[in-house]
Design a protein around this motif. Structure first.
Motif, short mmCIF file in Angstrom:
data_model
loop_
_atom_site.label_atom_id
_atom_site.label_comp_id
_atom_site.label_asym_id
_atom_site.label_seq_id
_atom_site.Cartn_x
_atom_site.Cartn_y
_atom_site.Cartn_z
N PRO A 157 36.36 49.33 37.36
CA PRO A 157 37.32 49.64 38.56
C PRO A 157 36.99 50.96 39.06
O PRO A 157 37.68 51.79 38.90
CB PRO A 157 38.66 49.75 37.46
N ILE A 158 35.87 51.17 39.47
CA ILE A 158 35.34 52.46 40.28
C ILE A 158 34.76 52.06 41.63
O ILE A 158 34.44 51.03 42.01
CB ILE A 158 34.11 53.22 39.28
N GLU A 159 34.27 53.16 42.38
CA GLU A 159 33.88 53.10 43.67
C GLU A 159 32.61 53.94 43.54
O GLU A 159 32.41 55.12 43.00
CB GLU A 159 34.99 53.48 44.81
N CYS A 160 31.47 53.65 44.59
CA CYS A 160 30.43 54.40 44.56
C CYS A 160 30.49 55.03 46.14
O CYS A 160 30.57 54.19 46.82
CB CYS A 160 28.94 53.32 44.33
N VAL A 161 30.44 56.39 45.85
CA VAL A 161 30.54 57.04 47.41
C VAL A 161 29.35 57.75 47.60
O VAL A 161 28.84 58.69 46.72
CB VAL A 161 31.96 58.05 47.26
N TYR A 162 28.75 57.60 48.84
CA TYR A 162 27.74 58.40 49.17
C TYR A 162 28.04 59.58 49.65
O TYR A 162 28.87 59.50 50.91
CB TYR A 162 26.82 57.79 50.05
N MET A 163 27.31 61.01 49.45
CA MET A 163 28.09 61.96 49.88
C MET A 163 27.71 62.02 51.36
O MET A 163 26.81 61.97 51.76
CB MET A 163 27.30 63.21 49.12
N GLU A 164 28.72 62.40 52.19
CA GLU A 164 28.63 62.45 53.56
C GLU A 164 27.70 63.53 54.29
O GLU A 164 27.07 63.63 55.25
CB GLU A 164 30.26 62.68 54.36
N GLU A 165 27.59 64.65 53.35
CA GLU A 165 26.64 65.73 53.72
C GLU A 165 25.21 65.46 53.72
O GLU A 165 24.39 65.75 54.12
CB GLU A 165 27.10 66.69 52.84
#
Length: 373
Positions: free
Chosen positions: A275-283
């Motif tokens: 139950p997780i999400e993978c977030v790519y850094m917007e920077e």
């Protein structure tokens, strides 16, 4: 220094259709005509060439690969099994023996044990390692080299993996806080203090890669004071562990809201239902190719070369990604649910600089950690 070819525009467009739970930043850019021609040529070669037996062109006749191949590897068991299955399919008369450990331990074993029968080392060797392991390796150019998007100019490493970084987020806990997490800057939100986990860069590969990425995207220039000023704010808000696995596991089980991790590790857990999400850094992000090499004086050189050829193929890299997630270095690979690199604002790394200044950067991190905690 490793060089990276751009993918073909047509090929990238097909790849970009793969969707992921991870966030992205921009649309793919148009590729240069020269790169387009190279990738199209490689694709035609892959489709057209084959051995007399009907096997892919990168597979040697089974009669040439016999005996035993001893594999030293950092691969986890799922990836090991993918390799075993494919090896047995093409080389049924060559037994595979696997010894798994950290690359540091494996290298020490080769250096200290004159009776070591290792033929290849798979995993744990990266583009930024420079000449670290050259004393125990020998050069080789794999059969699928023209299809590769990453190359080792020194000729020692055969890449099969590309590491990008990400944040692993527990969405339930994030939503309870009523905040957004889209990148590094969001980690400085006071609501996240004490709820962030990262791996120490001097004790884990993911921690070292995350430090590289922060230094690349949070300043005006790599390793400048602006990027270190960000780190000075991040450290007091975070818990540090010596294990890369702790980061995504503890976020997954709800002990932390967000962690700094590898893209592939997070994607694999998501595929398994975490139950997780993978977030790519917007920077922005950084990419690092990793791979394998033939050990100097390998007892079974023919098998060792056949192994490098197989690892370089899109066939193996696709099978590995499907089984356990991962981004292949072969430009003909499927993305298996991962976003195209061109959408992630990748910043190039100076591998020579990293090799020369690694100890200095790690010492600076440790000094700041001791001072701020």
């Amino acid at each position: 220094m490793m060089k990276r070819r751009l993918l073909a525009a047509g090929l990238a467009a097909v790849m970009a259709l793969s969707m992921t739970a991870c966030s992205t930043k921009a649309e793919p850019e148009t590729k240069a005509e020269e790169s387009k021609t190279e990738a199209q040529s490689a694709e035609e070669t892959k489709a057209a060439e084959s051995t007399d037996s009907g096997a892919p062109y990168y597979v040697r006749p089974a009669s040439e690969v016999t005996g035993k191949i001893t594999v030293y590897t950092t691969m986890e068991e799922t990836q090991q099994q993918v390799l075993r299955d494919m090896w047995k399919q093409y080389y049924p008369d060559c037994e595979m023996e696997i010894q798994a450990d950290s690359v540091g331990t494996l290298a020490t074993r080769i250096r200290s044990d004159e009776s070591s029968d290792a033929d290849v080392v798979i995993g744990g060797m990266f583009a930024a390692d420079g000449e670290t392991y050259h004393d125990i390796l020998q050069p080789y150019t794999a059969a699928c080299d023209k299809e590769q998007g990453y190359h080792d100019e020194s000729g020692y490493y055969t890449f099969y993996d590309v590491q990008l970084m990400s944040l692993v987020v527990n969405p339930a806990l994030r939503d309870e806080l009523g905040i957004e997490i889209k990148g590094y800057e969001d980690l400085l939100n006071p609501a996240l203090k004490g709820k962030i986990i990262l791996a120490a860069p001097d004790a884990s590969s993911s921690g070292w890669r995350q430090l590289q990425t922060i230094l690349a995207v949070m300043g005006d220039e790599f390793d400048d004071e602006k990027s270190w000023d960000y780190i000075k704010q991040l450290i007091p808000a975070s818990f540090s562990t010596t294990s890369s696995k702790d980061v995504y596991n503890l976020v997954s089980n709800g002990e932390y809201v967000v962690g700094l991790s590898y893209e592939s590790s997070v994607a694999a857990l998501i595929n398994d239902g975490a139950p997780i999400e993978c977030v790519y850094m917007e920077e922005g992000n950084t990419a690092m190719a990793g791979g394998a090499a033939i050990v100097k004086n390998a007892p079974n050189l023919s098998a060792a070369q056949a192994m490098m050829d197989l690892l370089s193929s899109a066939e193996f890299q696709d099978a590995r990604a499907e089984a356990s997630a991962g981004r292949g270095s072969n430009t003909l690979c499927n993305l298996s649910g991962l976003p195209d690199e061109e959408t992630l604002a990748i910043k190039d790394l100076d591998f020579a600089y990293l090799a020369e200044h690694k100890e200095e950067m790690l010492n600076k991190w440790n000094e700041l950690y001791a001072e701020l905690n």
